[in-house]
Scaffold this motif. Structure first.
Motif, PDB file in Angstrom:
ATOM      1  N   GLN A 315     -12.384 -19.665  -1.739  1.00 56.43           N
ATOM      2  CA  GLN A 315     -12.803 -19.644  -0.336  1.00 56.43           C
ATOM      3  C   GLN A 315     -11.741 -20.274   0.556  1.00 56.43           C
ATOM      4  OE1 GLN A 315     -15.991 -18.241   0.802  1.00 56.43           O
ATOM      5  NE2 GLN A 315     -14.639 -18.227   2.578  1.00 56.43           N
ATOM      6  N   GLU A 316     -11.112 -21.345   0.090  1.00 58.29           N
ATOM      7  CA  GLU A 316     -10.062 -21.990   0.875  1.00 58.29           C
ATOM      8  C   GLU A 316      -8.905 -21.032   1.116  1.00 58.29           C
ATOM      9  OE1 GLU A 316      -9.070 -25.475  -1.316  1.00 58.29           O
ATOM     10  OE2 GLU A 316     -10.780 -26.649  -0.573  1.00 58.29           O
ATOM     11  N   VAL A 317      -8.513 -20.296   0.067  1.00 57.74           N
ATOM     12  CA  VAL A 317      -7.420 -19.328   0.217  1.00 57.74           C
ATOM     13  C   VAL A 317      -7.835 -18.224   1.183  1.00 57.74           C
ATOM     14  CG1 VAL A 317      -6.012 -17.594  -0.971  1.00 57.74           C
ATOM     15  CG2 VAL A 317      -6.456 -19.810  -2.055  1.00 57.74           C
ATOM     16  N   LEU A 318      -9.048 -17.713   1.020  1.00 59.98           N
ATOM     17  CA  LEU A 318      -9.520 -16.643   1.898  1.00 59.98           C
ATOM     18  C   LEU A 318      -9.574 -17.106   3.349  1.00 59.98           C
ATOM     19  CD1 LEU A 318     -10.689 -13.807   2.282  1.00 59.98           C
ATOM     20  CD2 LEU A 318     -12.944 -14.725   1.667  1.00 59.98           C
ATOM     21  N   ASP A 319     -10.063 -18.323   3.586  1.00 64.76           N
ATOM     22  CA  ASP A 319     -10.164 -18.836   4.951  1.00 64.76           C
ATOM     23  C   ASP A 319      -8.781 -18.986   5.588  1.00 64.76           C
ATOM     24  OD1 ASP A 319     -12.903 -18.923   4.743  1.00 64.76           O
ATOM     25  OD2 ASP A 319     -13.000 -21.078   4.317  1.00 64.76           O
ATOM     26  N   GLN A 320      -7.822 -19.486   4.808  1.00 62.38           N
ATOM     27  CA  GLN A 320      -6.480 -19.665   5.345  1.00 62.38           C
ATOM     28  C   GLN A 320      -5.789 -18.329   5.574  1.00 62.38           C
ATOM     29  OE1 GLN A 320      -4.069 -22.621   3.205  1.00 62.38           O
ATOM     30  NE2 GLN A 320      -5.962 -23.597   2.510  1.00 62.38           N
ATOM     31  N   ALA A 321      -6.078 -17.350   4.714  1.00 68.47           N
ATOM     32  CA  ALA A 321      -5.408 -16.054   4.815  1.00 68.47           C
ATOM     33  C   ALA A 321      -5.991 -15.183   5.923  1.00 68.47           C
ATOM     34  CB  ALA A 321      -5.498 -15.327   3.477  1.00 68.47           C
ATOM     35  N   SER A 322      -7.276 -15.312   6.184  1.00 67.06           N
ATOM     36  CA  SER A 322      -7.967 -14.360   7.068  1.00 67.06           C
ATOM     37  C   SER A 322      -7.296 -14.162   8.424  1.00 67.06           C
ATOM     38  CB  SER A 322      -9.426 -14.785   7.250  1.00 67.06           C
ATOM     39  OG  SER A 322     -10.155 -14.540   6.059  1.00 67.06           O
ATOM     40  N   PRO A 323      -6.863 -15.222   9.127  1.00 63.67           N
ATOM     41  CA  PRO A 323      -6.228 -14.980  10.433  1.00 63.67           C
ATOM     42  C   PRO A 323      -4.914 -14.202  10.345  1.00 63.67           C
ATOM     43  CG  PRO A 323      -6.895 -17.279  10.192  1.00 63.67           C
ATOM     44  CD  PRO A 323      -7.013 -16.650   8.841  1.00 63.67           C
ATOM     45  N   MET A 324      -4.319 -14.157   9.148  1.00 66.47           N
ATOM     46  CA  MET A 324      -3.024 -13.488   8.980  1.00 66.47           C
ATOM     47  C   MET A 324      -3.155 -12.078   8.409  1.00 66.47           C
ATOM     48  SD  MET A 324      -0.727 -16.672   7.510  1.00 66.47           S
ATOM     49  CE  MET A 324      -1.921 -17.325   6.329  1.00 66.47           C
ATOM     50  N   LEU A 325      -4.366 -11.666   8.052  1.00 67.89           N
ATOM     51  CA  LEU A 325      -4.562 -10.360   7.422  1.00 67.89           C
ATOM     52  C   LEU A 325      -4.774  -9.281   8.482  1.00 67.89           C
ATOM     53  CD1 LEU A 325      -6.914 -11.441   4.492  1.00 67.89           C
ATOM     54  CD2 LEU A 325      -4.487 -10.862   4.345  1.00 67.89           C
ATOM     55  N   PRO A 401       3.970 -17.505   5.872  1.00 70.31           N
ATOM     56  CA  PRO A 401       2.871 -18.335   5.353  1.00 70.31           C
ATOM     57  C   PRO A 401       1.919 -17.557   4.442  1.00 70.31           C
ATOM     58  CG  PRO A 401       3.194 -18.754   7.690  1.00 70.31           C
ATOM     59  CD  PRO A 401       4.038 -17.561   7.344  1.00 70.31           C
ATOM     60  N   LEU A 402       1.683 -16.288   4.751  1.00 70.35           N
ATOM     61  CA  LEU A 402       0.796 -15.494   3.910  1.00 70.35           C
ATOM     62  C   LEU A 402       1.430 -15.239   2.543  1.00 70.35           C
ATOM     63  CD1 LEU A 402      -1.877 -14.000   3.654  1.00 70.35           C
ATOM     64  CD2 LEU A 402      -0.771 -11.958   4.594  1.00 70.35           C
ATOM     65  N   ARG A 403       2.732 -14.993   2.528  1.00 73.71           N
ATOM     66  CA  ARG A 403       3.405 -14.797   1.236  1.00 73.71           C
ATOM     67  C   ARG A 403       3.333 -16.060   0.390  1.00 73.71           C
ATOM     68  NH1 ARG A 403       7.362 -12.427   4.484  1.00 73.71           N
ATOM     69  NH2 ARG A 403       8.781 -14.194   4.097  1.00 73.71           N
ATOM     70  N   ARG A 404       3.500 -17.214   1.014  1.00 76.95           N
ATOM     71  CA  ARG A 404       3.403 -18.475   0.267  1.00 76.95           C
ATOM     72  C   ARG A 404       1.985 -18.692  -0.257  1.00 76.95           C
ATOM     73  NH1 ARG A 404       7.084 -20.192   4.365  1.00 76.95           N
ATOM     74  NH2 ARG A 404       5.374 -21.014   5.661  1.00 76.95           N
ATOM     75  N   LEU A 405       1.005 -18.317   0.536  1.00 77.81           N
ATOM     76  CA  LEU A 405      -0.389 -18.447   0.104  1.00 77.81           C
ATOM     77  C   LEU A 405      -0.661 -17.531  -1.081  1.00 77.81           C
ATOM     78  CD1 LEU A 405      -2.937 -19.989   0.975  1.00 77.81           C
ATOM     79  CD2 LEU A 405      -3.556 -18.010   2.365  1.00 77.81           C
ATOM     80  N   ARG A 406      -0.107 -16.329  -1.026  1.00 77.69           N
ATOM     81  CA  ARG A 406      -0.254 -15.394  -2.140  1.00 77.69           C
ATOM     82  C   ARG A 406       0.370 -15.983  -3.407  1.00 77.69           C
ATOM     83  NH1 ARG A 406       2.637 -13.364  -6.307  1.00 77.69           N
ATOM     84  NH2 ARG A 406       1.562 -11.538  -7.112  1.00 77.69           N
TER      85      ARG A 406
END
Length: 470
Positions: A315-325, A401-406
């Protein structure tokens, strides 16, 4: 059809390497129809959300209608070979098969769009890590099997999908005596759902996997409220029982229950409904009834805590990623549905753990089932979230930032993959198909025999939450 004949037929099922792709499956059915124009009738029953024609293949002219539908969950392709083998044998020369008083209505896959998103692993279904990494399962409200109309207490559902509408239409047009929805699980042993307590059918359901050397799954059931008719055979009771159980447990049922199943719709016509659940991989602990030194309540709490932690991480990853998707893929839709469910499911397990006797020890099978459920869900839904993030990186729209999260999620996922390597043994596809095929024959034979008997000796027998389950 007697048990010995059914066992002979299941042993004759040919082996296959992997599973057919959607186009190949449809082509094989079309070849059958072209080769037997006088015995196969093709009827278009609807259209998928992405424009794929949905066809039903009618074979035979018996007095009992049987509807057999594959692909109801697109990550469950064992039924692809089962549907094809059923069609081929019904068009063959074996009198034991052709003499069944049944008209078959076979749909190779009712969700071709979703099944295409799993095709990457179809050539190698025995590698659990590879399977999970390329896994796709629709969000609950996008699953054909669980989007039939439903109205019970606070639940009202009418968001019927085009594929579900086609399935409903087929059931209503044929008014089947038998409905078989072709499902499968992942790990462990064989288990079934049956809409009636039929000892003659259950005996065959037990005999078929035994003849093929497959264990029954006698550990943790798919849902704790299930009624067991016999070892590894559960009553197909519907969403009402699930609702009442959750309500009594103090959990809001509306958060877990939405649409009804195909069986609920077919029961309106008095159909016998059956589901055979098969694993891709077997494990020696799946039917081991030896007590462990851990109480069942403690096992539930331990696995609930571990699943909850995994859900929070995702959920933490999804929440952080959502604004960038920027790409709204089916993988993202599924992630947004399933990941919150992972975080919420432990509440239910902890609540029921508090009601378990402290001195009731868990069996080896129960321990394996609970622990593997954790592995299964974080592999499934971690893999889907990775696919959602990779849709952006592959398309070239991912920010730094999204690539780093991935990359961070991929590192965590690799640890989960390593934890999933167990003593599991891959099961030959022919055995999996054999179990489904044998179960279909057992139910079809019962339907025919019961009605025949009723004409001479009395009335026939009448038809009487976890995220991502079958």
């Amino acid at each position: 059809m007697d048990t010995d004949t059914i066992l002979r037929l299941v042993r004759e099922v040919p082996d296959h390497d992997g599973f057919p792709l959607v186009d190949d499956l449809h082509a094989r059915f079309d070849v059958l129809a072209a080769a037997h124009p006088d015995r196969v009738t093709v009827t278009r029953i609807g259209t998928s959300r992405l424009g794929e024609p949905l066809n039903a293949y009618r074979i035979g002219s018996g007095s009992h209608a049987a509807v057999v539908v594959g692909g109801v969950h697109p990550n469950e392709p064992i039924g692809s070979w089962t549907a094809l083998h059923l069609a081929e044998t019904m068009l063959g020369d074996d009198p034991a098969v052709r003499d069944l008083d049944v008209t078959w209505h076979i749909v190779p896959t009712i969700d071709p769009d979703g099944m295409r998103l799993n095709e990457a692993w179809f050539h190698d279904p025995h590698d659990r890590v590879f399977y999970s990494r390329h896994f796709y399962r629709p969000a609950p409200d996008s699953q054909v099997e669980w989007t039939f109309p439903n109205s019970y207490k606070s639940v009202y559902f009418d968001q019927v999908l085009p594929e579900t509408l086609a399935f409903m239409r087929l059931i209503d047009d044929t008014e089947p005596d038998l409905l078989v929805s072709l499902h499968n699980g992942e790990m462990g042993g064989v288990y079934y759902y049956l809409s009636e307590d039929l000892p003659d059918v259950i005996d065959v359901l037990h005999a078929v996997p035994a003849a093929l050397g497959l264990p029954l799954d006698t550990g943790e059931p798919e849902a704790p409220y299930l009624r067991e008719l016999a070892p590894a055979v559960f009553a197909m009771d519907g969403t009402e029982q699930a609702y009442d159980w959750l309500e009594e447990l103090g959990v809001d049922p509306g958060e877990h229950i939405h649409g009804a199943s195909s069986a609920a719709w077919a029961l309106r016509h008095g159909a016998l409904c059956m589901v055979a659940e098969l694993p891709y991989w077997s494990h020696p602990d799946a039917d081991d009834q030896t007590p462990t030194d851990e109480s069942y309540a403690d096992l539930l709490r331990r696995c609930a805590d571990e699943l909850g932690r995994s859900g929070v991480e995702l959920q933490e990853v999804l929440d952080q990623a959502s604004p960038m998707l920027t790409i709204d893929t089916p993988f993202l839709e599924g992630s947004r549905a399933f990941i919150p469910m992972l975080a919420a499911t432990p509440e239910t397990d902890r609540a029921r753990a508090d009601r378990e006797p402290a001195d009731r020890m868990a069996t080896v099978a129960e321990r394996f089932g609970c622990e593997d459920l954790v592995r299964c869900f974080r592999l499934r839904y971690g893999g889907m979230l990775l696919r959602a993030l990779e849709a952006e990186t592959t398309a070239g729209t991912a920010s730094a930032p999204l690539r780093r999260l991935r990359d961070r999620l991929a590192e965590r996922y690799a640890l989960w993959q390593a934890d999933a390597v167990t003593e599991a043994a891959p099961i030959p596809v022919r055995k999996l198909v054999g179990v489904q095929y044998g179960a279909i024959l057992a139910c079809a034979s019962h339907v025919s025999d019961a009605t025949t008997a009723s004409s001479t000796s009395g009335p026939a027998l009448a038809g009487s939450t976890r995220p991502g389950g079958s």
